[in-house]
Write a protein that holds these residues in place. Structure first.
Motif, mmCIF file in Angstrom:
data_model
loop_
_atom_site.group_PDB
_atom_site.id
_atom_site.type_symbol
_atom_site.label_atom_id
_atom_site.label_comp_id
_atom_site.label_asym_id
_atom_site.label_seq_id
_atom_site.Cartn_x
_atom_site.Cartn_y
_atom_site.Cartn_z
ATOM 1 N N SER A 183 0.790 -1.022 0.064
ATOM 2 C CA SER A 183 -0.044 -0.120 -0.299
ATOM 3 C C SER A 183 0.784 1.201 -0.597
ATOM 4 C CB SER A 183 -0.671 0.004 1.227
ATOM 5 O OG SER A 183 -0.464 -0.505 2.542
ATOM 6 N N LEU A 184 2.180 1.289 -0.233
ATOM 7 C CA LEU A 184 3.353 2.168 -0.049
ATOM 8 C C LEU A 184 3.063 3.384 -1.147
ATOM 9 C CD1 LEU A 184 6.797 -0.169 1.178
ATOM 10 C CD2 LEU A 184 4.900 1.685 2.733
ATOM 11 N N GLU A 185 2.547 3.126 -2.466
ATOM 12 C CA GLU A 185 2.392 4.062 -3.799
ATOM 13 C C GLU A 185 0.543 3.850 -3.957
ATOM 14 O OE1 GLU A 185 4.111 3.172 -6.965
ATOM 15 O OE2 GLU A 185 5.537 1.214 -5.828
ATOM 16 N N SER A 186 -0.104 4.428 -2.573
ATOM 17 C CA SER A 186 -1.432 4.279 -2.429
ATOM 18 C C SER A 186 -1.733 4.788 -1.193
ATOM 19 C CB SER A 186 -2.468 2.691 -2.818
ATOM 20 O OG SER A 186 -1.925 2.409 -2.072
ATOM 21 N N TYR A 187 -2.192 4.964 -0.289
ATOM 22 C CA TYR A 187 -2.562 5.406 0.915
ATOM 23 C C TYR A 187 -1.022 6.295 1.685
ATOM 24 C CZ TYR A 187 -3.708 6.508 5.855
ATOM 25 O OH TYR A 187 -4.045 7.582 6.934
ATOM 26 N N TRP A 188 0.067 5.554 1.214
ATOM 27 C CA TRP A 188 0.813 5.768 2.178
ATOM 28 C C TRP A 188 2.152 6.666 0.726
ATOM 29 C CZ3 TRP A 188 1.585 6.476 7.176
ATOM 30 C CH2 TRP A 188 0.589 4.919 8.091
ATOM 31 N N ARG A 189 1.447 6.867 -0.620
ATOM 32 C CA ARG A 189 2.550 7.804 -1.374
ATOM 33 C C ARG A 189 2.685 9.221 -0.618
ATOM 34 N NH1 ARG A 189 -3.245 7.999 -2.594
ATOM 35 N NH2 ARG A 189 -3.615 10.211 -3.468
ATOM 36 N N GLU A 190 1.930 9.917 -0.229
ATOM 37 C CA GLU A 190 2.725 11.697 0.109
ATOM 38 C C GLU A 190 4.055 10.920 1.310
ATOM 39 O OE1 GLU A 190 1.748 14.003 -1.072
ATOM 40 O OE2 GLU A 190 0.584 12.609 -2.530
ATOM 41 N N ALA A 191 4.353 10.029 1.496
ATOM 42 C CA ALA A 191 5.552 9.967 2.514
ATOM 43 C C ALA A 191 6.586 8.913 2.089
ATOM 44 C CB ALA A 191 5.282 9.322 3.599
ATOM 45 N N PHE A 192 5.735 8.096 1.194
ATOM 46 C CA PHE A 192 6.705 6.968 0.697
ATOM 47 C C PHE A 192 7.644 7.753 -0.317
ATOM 48 C CE2 PHE A 192 7.759 2.883 -2.168
ATOM 49 C CZ PHE A 192 8.752 2.684 -1.724
ATOM 50 N N GLN A 226 20.635 -9.463 17.225
ATOM 51 C CA GLN A 226 22.052 -7.947 16.445
ATOM 52 C C GLN A 226 20.257 -6.955 16.441
ATOM 53 O OE1 GLN A 226 24.699 -6.600 16.215
ATOM 54 N NE2 GLN A 226 25.186 -8.874 17.490
ATOM 55 N N PRO A 227 20.408 -5.751 16.685
ATOM 56 C CA PRO A 227 19.537 -5.114 17.034
ATOM 57 C C PRO A 227 19.182 -4.367 15.184
ATOM 58 C CG PRO A 227 21.032 -4.021 18.004
ATOM 59 C CD PRO A 227 21.521 -4.940 17.847
ATOM 60 N N MET A 228 17.675 -4.735 15.182
ATOM 61 C CA MET A 228 16.803 -5.071 13.998
ATOM 62 C C MET A 228 16.264 -3.192 13.250
ATOM 63 S SD MET A 228 13.794 -7.356 14.309
ATOM 64 C CE MET A 228 13.898 -7.122 16.605
ATOM 65 N N LEU A 229 16.869 -2.853 12.226
ATOM 66 C CA LEU A 229 17.167 -1.348 11.803
ATOM 67 C C LEU A 229 15.241 -1.653 10.792
ATOM 68 C CD1 LEU A 229 20.893 -1.059 10.934
ATOM 69 C CD2 LEU A 229 19.012 -0.367 12.757
ATOM 70 N N VAL A 230 14.352 -1.007 11.176
ATOM 71 C CA VAL A 230 13.012 -1.351 10.472
ATOM 72 C C VAL A 230 13.007 0.377 10.194
ATOM 73 C CG1 VAL A 230 10.670 -1.436 11.749
ATOM 74 C CG2 VAL A 230 12.383 -2.533 12.620
ATOM 75 N N ALA A 231 12.555 -0.323 8.598
ATOM 76 C CA ALA A 231 12.151 0.937 7.859
ATOM 77 C C ALA A 231 10.782 1.172 8.842
ATOM 78 C CB ALA A 231 12.325 -0.134 6.437
ATOM 79 N N CYS A 232 10.607 2.969 8.203
ATOM 80 C CA CYS A 232 9.471 3.411 9.013
ATOM 81 C C CYS A 232 9.267 4.377 8.181
ATOM 82 C CB CYS A 232 9.746 4.386 10.092
ATOM 83 S SG CYS A 232 9.704 3.034 11.202
ATOM 84 N N LEU A 233 7.963 4.669 7.857
ATOM 85 C CA LEU A 233 7.696 5.799 7.286
ATOM 86 C C LEU A 233 7.162 7.329 8.146
ATOM 87 C CD1 LEU A 233 5.556 5.026 4.150
ATOM 88 C CD2 LEU A 233 7.684 5.320 4.155
ATOM 89 N N TRP A 234 6.771 8.857 8.395
ATOM 90 C CA TRP A 234 6.674 9.621 9.359
ATOM 91 C C TRP A 234 6.135 10.392 8.687
ATOM 92 C CZ3 TRP A 234 9.402 14.335 9.702
ATOM 93 C CH2 TRP A 234 10.211 14.677 9.219
ATOM 94 N N SER A 235 5.944 11.812 9.275
ATOM 95 C CA SER A 235 4.472 12.260 8.865
ATOM 96 C C SER A 235 4.848 13.819 9.661
ATOM 97 C CB SER A 235 3.795 12.197 8.643
ATOM 98 O OG SER A 235 2.665 13.660 7.947
ATOM 99 N N ALA A 236 5.145 14.622 9.659
ATOM 100 C CA ALA A 236 5.424 16.269 10.251
ATOM 101 C C ALA A 236 3.457 17.155 9.804
ATOM 102 C CB ALA A 236 6.046 16.892 10.304
#
Length: 310
Positions: A183-192, A226-236
């Motif tokens: 859904s990254l290119e639909s709902y999340w397209r403004e952040a992705f 080992q610590p996981m480096l989790v990919a995230c999207l964020w917004s202001a």
């Protein structure tokens, strides 16, 4: 979905281990003490990182946290006094006559006394426990982003409210603490492709259906620890009407489950990117989304051991 996670919440470890600097302004805004408002939901480990620091530049933030702690301690002390009084009255009543009300008061007061004592003990405790770093949706966590060519740590709420979306989306779409890859290119397209972050995680928790059909909470931890480096999207997010406060928030990206996660009964897994891809992930090119998907496809695959959460 990543229902909950145990994160690296102490900013000092993130600064030391990941070459990041801290956004003092954003942490100061989050922790600003306003007795007329509710305390921000933050993990104890993040609070204690400031309280136990000897750095002068964070002393004002530590002072705000002390004020919040004092307010909270006063509320729990009041509840403790009220419930002890309730318990004493109920126990005296039971000596005269057994009633359902008195029995219920004993039970409820006992539970609330235990809760208040635990909360007060946590406020006073300085030795760390693993649960101090656990976050749930609605709780703030330190997220690494790229700003001005540097890795920067910002406090963000774990449930993303995208810029331009109304505040009521928090309740209308409560699952927005996770962003599905499909859904990254639909709902999340403004952040992705524009606003990417990294959440450093030690272990994560999922709700699964147990053999008896009831819900169980399963804890997943990389076998290599080992610590996981989790990919995230964020917004202001800002309120166009100027009524609601500004909000920094994020969502963890999830993908198809790792085989051992699927075997344990869950259908999604957070994306654990490789250290060599961190800067590329934090500096996305919105015109080259294929490069971002390639980072996902080259993610880390530690074997995720699992057990029933305590």
């Amino acid at each position: 979905m990543c229902y909950s996670a145990q994160v690296i919440a102490d900013y000092r470890k993130l600064v030391r281990n990941y070459g990041a600097v801290m956004s003092l302004d954003d942490f100061a805004k989050l922790y600003f003490h306003d007795p007329g408002k509710a305390r921000p939901k933050t993990p104890k480990a993040m609070d204690d990182g400031f309280l136990l620091s000897d750095q002068a530049e964070v002393a004002s933030i530590a002072a705000e946290i002390c004020d919040w702690n004092q307010d909270e301690a006063s509320r729990w002390e009041k509840q403790l006094f009220e419930q002890k009084t309730r318990l004493n009255n109920a126990e005296r009543a039971l000596q005269t006559k057994v009633t359902k009300k008195a029995e219920n008061d004993v039970r409820v007061a006992g539970n609330k006394i235990a809760q208040a004592e635990q909360k007060l003990a946590d406020l006073r405790r300085t030795e760390p426990l693993s649960r101090d770093s656990r976050i749930f949706p609605g709780v703030y966590a330190p997220v690494i982003v790229m700003e001005g060519g540097r890795r920067v740590i910002k406090p963000m709420r774990y449930q993303c409210r995208l810029e331009g979306k109304p505040a009521f989306y928090d309740t209308k779409y409560p699952g927005t603490y996770n962003a599905r890859r499909d859904s990254l290119e639909s709902y999340w397209r403004e952040a992705f492709g524009r606003r990417h972050g990294i959440l450093v995680v030690d272990t994560f928790y999922e709700n699964v259906e147990g053999p008896d059909g009831k819900n169980q909470v399963i804890q997943f931890t990389p076998r290599d620890r080992q610590p996981m480096l989790v990919a995230c999207l964020w917004s202001a997010w800002t309120d166009p009407k100027g009524v609601e406060p500004d909000l920094l928030s994020f969502a963890a990206i999830t993908d198809e489950p790792e085989p051992e996660v699927a075997a344990a009964g869950h259908d999604r897994t957070i994306i654990n990117i490789k250290p060599e891809h961190v800067d590329a992930w934090l500096n996305p090119d919105p015109n080259n989304l294929a490069a971002l998907y390639a980072i996902f496809d080259d993610k880390q695959h530690p074997f995720y051991e699992h057990r029933l959460a305590a």
